[in-house]
Design a protein around this motif. Structure first.
Motif, PDB file in Angstrom:
ATOM      1  N   ALA A 258      -3.107  -4.800   1.529  1.00 13.11           N
ATOM      2  CA  ALA A 258      -2.403  -3.825   2.373  1.00 13.11           C
ATOM      3  C   ALA A 258      -2.935  -2.419   2.100  1.00 13.11           C
ATOM      4  O   ALA A 258      -3.088  -2.018   0.948  1.00 13.11           O
ATOM      5  CB  ALA A 258      -0.903  -3.887   2.118  1.00 13.11           C
ATOM      6  N   LYS A 259      -3.198  -1.674   3.162  1.00 13.82           N
ATOM      7  CA  LYS A 259      -3.749  -0.322   3.017  1.00 13.82           C
ATOM      8  C   LYS A 259      -2.688   0.758   3.206  1.00 13.82           C
ATOM      9  O   LYS A 259      -2.823   1.856   2.657  1.00 13.82           O
ATOM     10  CB  LYS A 259      -4.875  -0.111   4.041  1.00 13.82           C
ATOM     11  N   ASN A 260      -1.669   0.441   3.978  1.00 13.41           N
ATOM     12  CA  ASN A 260      -0.654   1.438   4.312  1.00 13.41           C
ATOM     13  C   ASN A 260       0.658   1.092   3.605  1.00 13.41           C
ATOM     14  O   ASN A 260       1.385   0.187   4.032  1.00 13.41           O
ATOM     15  CB  ASN A 260      -0.444   1.485   5.833  1.00 13.41           C
ATOM     16  N   ILE A 261       0.965   1.800   2.533  1.00 18.41           N
ATOM     17  CA  ILE A 261       2.131   1.480   1.703  1.00 18.41           C
ATOM     18  C   ILE A 261       2.904   2.756   1.389  1.00 18.41           C
ATOM     19  O   ILE A 261       2.303   3.784   1.049  1.00 18.41           O
ATOM     20  CB  ILE A 261       1.702   0.823   0.373  1.00 18.41           C
ATOM     21  N   ARG A 262       4.210   2.672   1.490  1.00 17.77           N
ATOM     22  CA  ARG A 262       5.063   3.780   1.068  1.00 17.77           C
ATOM     23  C   ARG A 262       6.227   3.241   0.249  1.00 17.77           C
ATOM     24  O   ARG A 262       6.810   2.209   0.598  1.00 17.77           O
ATOM     25  CB  ARG A 262       5.605   4.559   2.269  1.00 17.77           C
ATOM     26  N   VAL A 263       6.562   3.953  -0.810  1.00 14.97           N
ATOM     27  CA  VAL A 263       7.724   3.622  -1.629  1.00 14.97           C
ATOM     28  C   VAL A 263       8.743   4.742  -1.455  1.00 14.97           C
ATOM     29  O   VAL A 263       8.413   5.919  -1.656  1.00 14.97           O
ATOM     30  CB  VAL A 263       7.346   3.474  -3.120  1.00 14.97           C
ATOM     31  N   ILE A 264       9.973   4.393  -1.063  1.00 16.57           N
ATOM     32  CA  ILE A 264      10.970   5.425  -0.746  1.00 16.57           C
ATOM     33  C   ILE A 264      12.305   5.138  -1.429  1.00 16.57           C
ATOM     34  O   ILE A 264      12.579   4.015  -1.850  1.00 16.57           O
ATOM     35  CB  ILE A 264      11.205   5.533   0.775  1.00 16.57           C
ATOM     36  N   ASN A 265      13.124   6.166  -1.502  1.00 17.28           N
ATOM     37  CA  ASN A 265      14.513   6.044  -1.935  1.00 17.28           C
ATOM     38  C   ASN A 265      15.343   5.829  -0.672  1.00 17.28           C
ATOM     39  O   ASN A 265      15.469   6.739   0.152  1.00 17.28           O
ATOM     40  CB  ASN A 265      14.955   7.317  -2.657  1.00 17.28           C
ATOM     41  N   PRO A 266      15.944   4.650  -0.491  1.00 18.94           N
ATOM     42  CA  PRO A 266      16.653   4.354   0.762  1.00 18.94           C
ATOM     43  C   PRO A 266      17.938   5.146   0.957  1.00 18.94           C
ATOM     44  O   PRO A 266      18.502   5.156   2.058  1.00 18.94           O
ATOM     45  CB  PRO A 266      16.950   2.859   0.642  1.00 18.94           C
TER      46      PRO A 266
END
Length: 372
Positions: A258-266
């Motif tokens: 995977a090239k497009n990854i984001r980690v977020i606080n929901p």
């Protein structure tokens, strides 16, 4: 379990035994099968000699019934009881005695509606609140607490196939929609961290390998939430509670290609919306990882190091500013209620865990953090 003088016998297993006992009480004797393969033939025959009529109470296929009949024992089963559905006491009583349980009459207006919803402080709330407001998306769900995203007030899940299938079924659905002229709908697959480790990894491989452009969202709440907080490969502990290698979901996703990854606080709705806009704007596969612990989780030292002492603050309603618009109730938080007469919202302090989703939703800034 033999009751003297009882002419009726019940052969059952699991919860059906408890349900049957609630109906027959001491008017029947019982043989509860704790193990059904192989069957305890001699015990069944012996039990049959102590009663005149035998009922087989089991759910779905007549597995026990067919075996008991093969032993030459007369019994009553699916010729009276339904062939499917839960064998609850009311179902058993109505099927056998043609009678309903006697219920106390209660005024309908006194009954408080309590639909199933996420716990107060659940990290899934912010994501599904925002997903439910999107118009041109289709959401493929999976098996876990987050399956409740299908229900009001979110209405943010369109179909569920089976465990681990959300990402791959979203991929397939997106491929079909892509063939429709003028289609602008995007498909989002949503699953939890433990489900991702269970079979979701395979699905994400399919998305990437087959050049999909669906949006995959992995809800990392740091534990196996729905079925009892068992450890999983991402928690850092074995089922026996021993320290082990914690598998990093972001690194796994990168390793899959995977090239497009984001980690977020929901819990931060701006982050959620920004990530969704970003993913929808791409024409290739994307992965959003929401990372925040389950509100019921027992924190490990690693959790404390990463998230700090969360769930220790509270939100309160400033009644002077509250106009009773009920927008805060659209978050589906069980800690929030509205006084219809006063037309004011309130937050149950005993339930609130300070996730701040309602605070961000309120258009009048009437919800604030409690002063310490």
């Amino acid at each position: 379990e033999i009751n003297e003088g009882a002419k009726v016998g019940v052969i059952s297993s699991g919860m059906c035994f408890n349900f049957a006992k609630e109906v027959f009480g001491k008017d029947a004797s019982y043989l509860k099968l704790g193990f059904t393969n192989p069957m305890p033939d001699e015990k069944i025959k012996e039990f049959a000699t102590k009663v005149e009529t035998i009922y087989i109470v089991e759910e779905n296929d007549k597995f026990i019934e067919d075996h008991v009949k093969s032993l030459g024992v007369d019994c009553i089963g699916k010729d009276v009881l339904p062939a499917y559905g839960e064998m609850t006491p009311d179902v058993i009583r109505k099927s056998i005695f043609k009678d309903n349980f006697k219920h106390e009459d209660v005024e309908p207006e006194l009954i408080i509606p309590r639909p199933p919803t996420f716990c107060a402080g659940c990290p899934h709330r912010g994501l599904f609140y925002e997903l439910g407001k999107r118009k041109d998306i289709v959401v493929a769900g999976d098996i876990g607490c987050y399956t409740l995203g299908f229900a009001p007030p979110y209405n943010a899940m369109d179909f569920v196939v089976c465990m681990g299938a959300s990402l791959s079924s979203a991929h397939g659905c997106q491929k079909v929609l892509n063939m429709v002229d003028g289609n602008e709908k995007r498909v989002v697959g949503v699953l939890g961290d433990s489900t991702f480790f269970h079979t979701g990894i395979n699905s994400l491989i399919d998305v990437i390998y087959n050049k999909g452009n669906s949006i995959s969202i992995i809800l990392d709440n740091r534990i196996t939430g729905m079925t009892g907080h068992q450890e999983n490969p991402g928690s850092g502990f074995t089922l026996q509670g021993e320290d082990t290698t914690s598998i990093n979901i972001e690194q796994v996703v990168k390793a899959l290609g995977a090239k497009n990854i984001r980690v977020i606080n929901p819990n931060k709705l701006d982050e959620v919306n920004d990530a969704l806009d970003w993913a929808i704007g791409l024409d290739e596969a994307s992965v959003i990882i929401t990372r925040w612990p389950c509100a019921l989780k027992r924190f490990s030292q690693a959790d404390i190091d990463e998230f700090g002492r969360v769930f220790t603050e509270k939100c309160v309603v400033d009644e002077e500013k509250c106009v009773g618009c009920k927008k805060c109730t659209k978050t589906g938080c069980p800690a929030i209620s509205v006084d219809k007469e006063a037309k004011k919202a309130s937050i149950d302090r005993n339930q609130c865990l300070g996730c701040e989703v309602c605070l961000q939703v309120c258009p009048k800034n009437a919800i604030v953090k409690e002063e310490k």
